[in-house]
Design an enzyme around this catalytic site. Structure first.
Site, PDB file in Angstrom:
ATOM      1  N   LYS A  22     -11.534   6.080   3.198  1.00  0.00           N
ATOM      2  CA  LYS A  22     -10.666   6.174   2.015  1.00  0.00           C
ATOM      3  C   LYS A  22     -10.850   4.949   1.131  1.00  0.00           C
ATOM      4  O   LYS A  22     -11.028   5.065  -0.083  1.00  0.00           O
ATOM      5  CB  LYS A  22      -9.206   6.282   2.471  1.00  0.00           C
ATOM      6  CG  LYS A  22      -8.187   5.998   1.381  1.00  0.00           C
ATOM      7  CD  LYS A  22      -6.769   6.173   1.870  1.00  0.00           C
ATOM      8  CE  LYS A  22      -6.124   4.950   2.460  1.00  0.00           C
ATOM      9  NZ  LYS A  22      -5.757   3.891   1.497  1.00  0.00           N
ATOM     10  N   ASN A  23     -10.791   3.777   1.753  1.00  0.00           N
ATOM     11  CA  ASN A  23     -10.818   2.545   0.951  1.00  0.00           C
ATOM     12  C   ASN A  23     -12.198   2.259   0.355  1.00  0.00           C
ATOM     13  O   ASN A  23     -12.321   1.409  -0.524  1.00  0.00           O
ATOM     14  CB  ASN A  23     -10.338   1.353   1.792  1.00  0.00           C
ATOM     15  CG  ASN A  23      -8.846   1.435   2.061  1.00  0.00           C
ATOM     16  OD1 ASN A  23      -8.159   2.284   1.504  1.00  0.00           O
ATOM     17  ND2 ASN A  23      -8.350   0.555   2.922  1.00  0.00           N
ATOM     18  N   ARG A  92      -1.333   2.280  -5.215  1.00  0.00           N
ATOM     19  CA  ARG A  92      -1.696   1.018  -5.847  1.00  0.00           C
ATOM     20  C   ARG A  92      -3.175   0.932  -6.210  1.00  0.00           C
ATOM     21  O   ARG A  92      -3.553   0.285  -7.169  1.00  0.00           O
ATOM     22  CB  ARG A  92      -1.418  -0.141  -4.900  1.00  0.00           C
ATOM     23  CG  ARG A  92      -0.014  -0.553  -4.781  1.00  0.00           C
ATOM     24  CD  ARG A  92       0.071  -1.594  -3.683  1.00  0.00           C
ATOM     25  NE  ARG A  92      -0.938  -2.632  -3.869  1.00  0.00           N
ATOM     26  CZ  ARG A  92      -0.802  -3.677  -4.660  1.00  0.00           C
ATOM     27  NH1 ARG A  92       0.305  -3.866  -5.316  1.00  0.00           N
ATOM     28  NH2 ARG A  92      -1.771  -4.559  -4.783  1.00  0.00           N
ATOM     29  N   CYS A 116       6.344  -1.867  -2.698  1.00  0.00           N
ATOM     30  CA  CYS A 116       5.788  -1.048  -1.637  1.00  0.00           C
ATOM     31  C   CYS A 116       6.859  -0.995  -0.557  1.00  0.00           C
ATOM     32  O   CYS A 116       7.764  -1.816  -0.560  1.00  0.00           O
ATOM     33  CB  CYS A 116       4.555  -1.787  -1.145  1.00  0.00           C
ATOM     34  SG  CYS A 116       3.504  -0.839  -0.128  1.00  0.00           S
ATOM     35  N   ARG A 121       3.791  -6.384  -3.605  1.00  0.00           N
ATOM     36  CA  ARG A 121       2.330  -6.502  -3.474  1.00  0.00           C
ATOM     37  C   ARG A 121       1.788  -6.813  -4.872  1.00  0.00           C
ATOM     38  O   ARG A 121       1.520  -5.920  -5.654  1.00  0.00           O
ATOM     39  CB  ARG A 121       1.724  -5.214  -2.912  1.00  0.00           C
ATOM     40  CG  ARG A 121       2.128  -4.978  -1.475  1.00  0.00           C
ATOM     41  CD  ARG A 121       1.567  -3.682  -0.935  1.00  0.00           C
ATOM     42  NE  ARG A 121       0.128  -3.697  -0.783  1.00  0.00           N
ATOM     43  CZ  ARG A 121      -0.579  -2.654  -0.352  1.00  0.00           C
ATOM     44  NH1 ARG A 121       0.037  -1.533  -0.045  1.00  0.00           N
ATOM     45  NH2 ARG A 121      -1.887  -2.726  -0.239  1.00  0.00           N
ATOM     46  N   ASP A 305      -4.417  -3.255   8.670  1.00  0.00           N
ATOM     47  CA  ASP A 305      -4.180  -1.812   8.738  1.00  0.00           C
ATOM     48  C   ASP A 305      -4.142  -1.282  10.171  1.00  0.00           C
ATOM     49  O   ASP A 305      -3.771  -0.126  10.396  1.00  0.00           O
ATOM     50  CB  ASP A 305      -5.261  -1.057   7.942  1.00  0.00           C
ATOM     51  CG  ASP A 305      -5.068  -1.233   6.438  1.00  0.00           C
ATOM     52  OD1 ASP A 305      -3.985  -1.677   6.023  1.00  0.00           O
ATOM     53  OD2 ASP A 305      -6.008  -0.931   5.683  1.00  0.00           O
ATOM     54  N   ARG A 397      -1.881  10.642   3.264  1.00  0.00           N
ATOM     55  CA  ARG A 397      -2.586   9.791   2.294  1.00  0.00           C
ATOM     56  C   ARG A 397      -3.875   9.243   2.900  1.00  0.00           C
ATOM     57  O   ARG A 397      -4.833   8.983   2.168  1.00  0.00           O
ATOM     58  CB  ARG A 397      -1.708   8.587   1.915  1.00  0.00           C
ATOM     59  CG  ARG A 397      -0.488   8.941   1.126  1.00  0.00           C
ATOM     60  CD  ARG A 397       0.195   7.688   0.679  1.00  0.00           C
ATOM     61  NE  ARG A 397      -0.755   6.800   0.037  1.00  0.00           N
ATOM     62  CZ  ARG A 397      -0.509   5.545  -0.314  1.00  0.00           C
ATOM     63  NH1 ARG A 397       0.679   5.035  -0.090  1.00  0.00           N
ATOM     64  NH2 ARG A 397      -1.412   4.820  -0.910  1.00  0.00           N
TER      65      ARG A 397
HETATM   66  C1  UD1 Z   1      -6.678  -3.284   0.562  1.00  0.00           C
HETATM   67  C2  UD1 Z   1      -6.617  -1.993   1.323  1.00  0.00           C
HETATM   68  C3  UD1 Z   1      -5.438  -1.992   2.292  1.00  0.00           C
HETATM   69  C4  UD1 Z   1      -5.489  -3.220   3.199  1.00  0.00           C
HETATM   70  C5  UD1 Z   1      -5.651  -4.492   2.378  1.00  0.00           C
HETATM   71  C6  UD1 Z   1      -5.888  -5.718   3.231  1.00  0.00           C
HETATM   72  C7  UD1 Z   1      -7.533  -0.437  -0.266  1.00  0.00           C
HETATM   73  C8  UD1 Z   1      -7.302   0.690  -1.185  1.00  0.00           C
HETATM   74  N1  UD1 Z   1      -6.465  -0.917   0.364  1.00  0.00           N
HETATM   75  O1  UD1 Z   1      -5.473  -3.392  -0.196  1.00  0.00           O
HETATM   76  O2  UD1 Z   1      -5.525  -0.800   3.079  1.00  0.00           O
HETATM   77  O3  UD1 Z   1      -4.292  -3.300   3.937  1.00  0.00           O
HETATM   78  O4  UD1 Z   1      -6.788  -4.365   1.483  1.00  0.00           O
HETATM   79  O5  UD1 Z   1      -7.010  -5.564   4.005  1.00  0.00           O
HETATM   80  O6  UD1 Z   1      -8.651  -0.859  -0.072  1.00  0.00           O
HETATM   81  N2  UD1 Z   1      -2.637 -10.417  -3.283  1.00  0.00           N
HETATM   82  C9  UD1 Z   1      -2.066 -11.248  -4.221  1.00  0.00           C
HETATM   83  N3  UD1 Z   1      -2.358 -11.030  -5.537  1.00  0.00           N
HETATM   84  C10 UD1 Z   1      -3.191 -10.044  -5.940  1.00  0.00           C
HETATM   85  C11 UD1 Z   1      -3.781  -9.207  -4.979  1.00  0.00           C
HETATM   86  C12 UD1 Z   1      -3.481  -9.415  -3.649  1.00  0.00           C
HETATM   87  O7  UD1 Z   1      -1.303 -12.158  -3.891  1.00  0.00           O
HETATM   88  O8  UD1 Z   1      -3.415  -9.903  -7.143  1.00  0.00           O
HETATM   89  C13 UD1 Z   1      -2.339 -10.638  -1.864  1.00  0.00           C
HETATM   90  C14 UD1 Z   1      -1.644  -9.461  -1.208  1.00  0.00           C
HETATM   91  O9  UD1 Z   1      -0.245  -9.494  -1.431  1.00  0.00           O
HETATM   92  C15 UD1 Z   1      -2.022  -9.671   0.248  1.00  0.00           C
HETATM   93  C16 UD1 Z   1      -3.441 -10.250   0.163  1.00  0.00           C
HETATM   94  O10 UD1 Z   1      -3.572 -10.736  -1.172  1.00  0.00           O
HETATM   95  O11 UD1 Z   1      -1.186 -10.625   0.827  1.00  0.00           O
HETATM   96  C17 UD1 Z   1      -4.552  -9.264   0.431  1.00  0.00           C
HETATM   97  O12 UD1 Z   1      -4.363  -8.116  -0.379  1.00  0.00           O
HETATM   98  P1  UD1 Z   1      -5.584  -7.254  -0.899  1.00  0.00           P
HETATM   99  O13 UD1 Z   1      -6.798  -7.577  -0.079  1.00  0.00           O
HETATM  100  O14 UD1 Z   1      -5.694  -7.387  -2.363  1.00  0.00           O
HETATM  101  O15 UD1 Z   1      -5.107  -5.777  -0.561  1.00  0.00           O
HETATM  102  P2  UD1 Z   1      -5.384  -4.451  -1.372  1.00  0.00           P
HETATM  103  O16 UD1 Z   1      -6.699  -4.521  -2.067  1.00  0.00           O
HETATM  104  O17 UD1 Z   1      -4.178  -4.090  -2.150  1.00  0.00           O
END
Ligand code: UD1
Length: 420
Positions: A22-23, A92, A116, A121, A305, A397
């Site tokens: 999915k990701n 998201r 969330c 997030r 995850d 999902r």
């Molecule tokens: C992706 C995955 C999700 C997984 C996560 C961490 C997808 C669609 N989803 O989510 O399944 O749990 O990676 O492996 O691929 N953060 C910030 N600011 C930002 C962006 C992120 O502070 O602008 C923080 C988040 O709150 C979190 C950390 O960075 O603490 C990692 O998040 P991130 O790797 O961005 O997760 P996603 O891409 O949303």
């Protein structure tokens, strides 16, 4: 609203086929906005999040046709630039369209995702990255409005590892003028998959698979086809299913090299896991699972995850396990539901301390998010009696046909229409 009804206590035997990731699929769908034309994607998982992203692409003007694990896309007429709240709030990852839209259409309006189930997030890194590339970014009625006549290559260092922000910025940088130096990038396999896809589209990216990538902007890209990589989180989840139900299963069509951290954790808990090139043979003997200490980390560390699924196993293990969450510090909504099934869990800051018990007892429980849902299903496989997991729309999902995959290997699990 559907629920899953699970009779615990039946060991698993046979093959479970892993679906496409999915990701990995979601950012590739967004990347098709970068080059008008036709794409064919294969090994696409049949999941609600993929349908949501397809829907968003249609709103943006693309044609998307889904057949059996294939997506045919045509982005020739994708000329709209607004990702509406109604969609972004449900997923998201819709935010992935920000970079491609600004790169190709000079302007994007993408709703802020909002909260969330397990807390805030933020998307600040996505925005800071776009600003570094020269975009002007404002907030207008809950929408992020980003504009740039032409994005300009720049240096940007991610203060923390972010999968989504790395993907977004990469997609923006490939069409920028000049060179971007992106430091402390996420190295999750899904990001590597995206970077390789962009390269085949004509992008010039150096350092793929490492923390630092250099992107030399090109003036245009061209469509290419792609096959999705196997879902490493689904793979890890079925490892846990064998840990919970017992038995012996071949997990096929997977990529063991992407699942090293979860395989190691499963082995430490007493599962026998043998890895082939694209399959895993998982067996649980008669002995009880062993307790474990794991901490979630960016790839190649133990994935957040899989924190909830491994907590289900820890609930049955011999001894006290400690599971520490460092990525999403509030991601513990499953704890209270697991406790309804008899798990003994207490919180010590960001660490769940799980006192393993010899058995769990069935109860009605409720899903709160995707990974929490699946850990309740896993717990149901082991619990004595009949467990009902409600609100399973979260599960749909991210887990393709979980009840079919589990029934095929001997689990007693059915989907029923249920009340709220
Ligand atoms: C992706 C995955 C999700 C997984 C996560 C961490 C997808 C669609 N989803 O989510 O399944 O749990 O990676 O492996 O691929 N953060 C910030 N600011 C930002 C962006 C992120 O502070 O602008 C923080 C988040 O709150 C979190 C950390 O960075 O603490 C990692 O998040 P991130 O790797 O961005 O997760 P996603 O891409 O949303």
């Amino acid at each position: 609203m559907d629920k899953l009804v699970i009779q615990g206590g039946y060991p698993l035997e046979g093959d479970i086929r892993i679906s496409g990731s999915k990701n990995a699929t979601l950012p590739l769908l967004a990347a098709t906005l970068l080059a008008p034309g036709s794409y064919r994607f294969t090994n696409v998982p049949s999941l609600r999040d993929v349908r949501t992203m397809s829907h968003l692409l249609r709103i943006l003007g693309a044609q998307v046709t889904a057949t059996d694990h294939e997506l045919l896309m045509d982005t020739t007429h994708a000329r709209y630039n607004e990702a509406p709240y109604e969609l972004v709030k449900t997923m998201r990852a819709s935010f992935y369209v920000l970079g491609p839209l600004v790169a190709r259409l000079k302007e994007a309006r993408v709703s802020l995702p909002g909260g969330c189930a397990w807390g805030p997030r933020p998307v600040d890194l996505h925005i800071k990255g776009m600003e570094a590339l020269g975009a002007k970014v404002d907030l207008d009625e809950g929408y992020v409005v980003a504009k740039a006549d032409k994005l300009k290559g720049a240096a940007f260092e991610f203060p923390i590892s972010s999968v989504g922000a790395t993907g977004n910025l990469l997609m923006a940088a490939v069409l920028a003028s000049g060179t971007s130096v992106l430091k402390n990038c996420a190295v999750e396999p899904e990001i590597t998959h995206l970077a390789k896809f962009l390269t085949r589209m004509g992008a010039d990216i150096e350092g793929i698979g490492t923390r630092d990538m250099v992107v030399r902007g090109v003036s245009e890209l061209h469509p290419v086809d792609a096959e999705m990589i196997p879902d490493r989180i689904e793979t890890g989840t079925y490892l846990c299913a064998v840990g919970m139900a017992g038995g012996s299963v071949r997990i096929t069509h997977c990529e063991p090299r992407h699942a090293v951290a979860s395989i190691e954790a499963a082995r430490r808990m007493g599962l026998e896991v043998a890895a082939g090139s694209d399959f895993l043979k998982v067996e649980k003997g008669k002995a009880r699972l062993q307790s474990v200490a794991v901490t979630t980390e960016p790839y190649p560390g133990f994935p957040t995850d899989l924190q909830a699924p491994f907590m289900a196993m820890a609930a049955l293990a011999d001894g006290t396990s400690r599971i520490t969450e460092t990525i999403y510090r509030d991601r513990f909504t499953h704890v209270a539901e697991l406790m309804r099934l008899g798990a003994r869990i207490s919180m010590d800051g960001e660490t769940a301390v799980i006192e393993g018990r010899p058995e769990l007892k069935a109860a009605p429980v409720m899903s709160t998010d995707l990974r929490a849902s699946v850990c309740l299903v896993l717990a149901g496989l082991a619990a004595q009696g009949t467990t009902e997991v409600k609100r399973i729309y979260h599960l749909d999902r991210g887990y393709e046909k979980i009840e079919e995959k589990l029934s095929k290997v001997g689990a007693r699990i059915t989907r029923e229409e249920g009340e709220l």
